[in-house]
Design a protein around this motif. Structure first.
Motif, PDB file in Angstrom:
ATOM      1  N   GLN A  47     -28.194 -22.183   5.201  1.00 28.90           N
ATOM      2  CA  GLN A  47     -27.367 -22.027   6.464  1.00 28.90           C
ATOM      3  C   GLN A  47     -26.778 -23.229   7.194  1.00 28.90           C
ATOM      4  N   ASP A  77     -22.550 -21.315  11.641  1.00 26.34           N
ATOM      5  CA  ASP A  77     -22.503 -19.745  11.703  1.00 26.34           C
ATOM      6  C   ASP A  77     -22.295 -19.007  10.313  1.00 26.34           C
ATOM      7  N   TYR A  78     -22.424 -19.849   9.204  1.00 28.30           N
ATOM      8  CA  TYR A  78     -22.287 -19.328   8.180  1.00 28.30           C
ATOM      9  C   TYR A  78     -23.532 -19.361   7.184  1.00 28.30           C
ATOM     10  N   ILE A  79     -23.861 -18.466   6.124  1.00 27.23           N
ATOM     11  CA  ILE A  79     -24.892 -18.635   5.298  1.00 27.23           C
ATOM     12  C   ILE A  79     -24.165 -18.686   3.791  1.00 27.23           C
ATOM     13  N   THR A  91     -30.551 -19.538  -0.545  1.00 23.57           N
ATOM     14  CA  THR A  91     -29.566 -19.548   0.531  1.00 23.57           C
ATOM     15  C   THR A  91     -29.704 -20.616   1.398  1.00 23.57           C
ATOM     16  N   ASP A 135     -28.726 -12.126  10.672  1.00 18.65           N
ATOM     17  CA  ASP A 135     -30.071 -12.331  10.882  1.00 18.65           C
ATOM     18  C   ASP A 135     -30.899 -11.349   9.994  1.00 18.65           C
ATOM     19  N   GLU A 191     -20.368 -15.052   6.740  1.00 25.97           N
ATOM     20  CA  GLU A 191     -20.897 -15.176   8.303  1.00 25.97           C
ATOM     21  C   GLU A 191     -22.376 -14.977   8.427  1.00 25.97           C
ATOM     22  N   TYR A 192     -23.011 -15.719   8.933  1.00 29.44           N
ATOM     23  CA  TYR A 192     -24.531 -15.554   9.140  1.00 29.44           C
ATOM     24  C   TYR A 192     -25.089 -14.252   9.782  1.00 29.44           C
TER      25      TYR A 192
END
Length: 144
Positions: free
Chosen positions: A67, A70-72, A65, A138, A135-136
């Motif tokens: 980052q 605001d995106y992953i 992944t 958590d 979108e990111y």
């Protein structure tokens, strides 16, 4: 001494009665909450740093992944294949209570196509991979 034995039995009964409830909470955390929208990106749309990472890892299978703001970016590579003609399907990208799950499959060319690819190119190896942008969240990503 008898009181201690009775208290121990009561404590064990209370503990055992809690176990089914505790297991239910863990199960709930792994249940699908929602599907996640994503975009499949081509090489031209990748951040430069991510392109370099993929280039370094493409010889072998990888799951990473990345980052950016605001995106992953969820990246799955299938390593070196002897021919071209491969495609990758996304079976699912969804969120649970504790993680984001991604499931993909590599689909190879039919045997006839494989022979055609070999005949067309002297060095016909390919390095199929897919990059999903979303979108990111958590949460950790689990690759199925």
């Amino acid at each position: 001494m008898k009181k201690k034995g009775i208290l121990l039995v009561i404590a064990v009964i209370m503990l055992l009665s809690c176990l089914p409830g505790c297991g239910g909470k863990a199960k709930d955390m792994n249940e699908k909450i929602k599907d996640i929208e994503f975009t499949v990106l081509g090489e031209d749309n990748l951040p430069e740093e991510l392109k370099q990472i993929i280039e370094e890892k493409k010889e072998k299978e990888f799951k990473i992944t990345y980052q950016d703001n605001d995106y992953i970016y969820i990246c799955i590579g299938y390593g070196k294949q002897e021919t071209g003609g491969y495609s990758i399907t996304v079976n699912g990208l969804y969120m649970t209570g504790n993680a984001v799950y991604v499931d993909t499959n590599l689909i190879g060319p039919e045997a006839e196509s494989r022979e055609l690819y070999k005949a067309q190119e002297k060095e016909s190896a390919s390095y199929p991979y897919i990059v999903l942008k979303t979108e990111y969240f958590d949460k950790s990503v689990v690759f199925d």
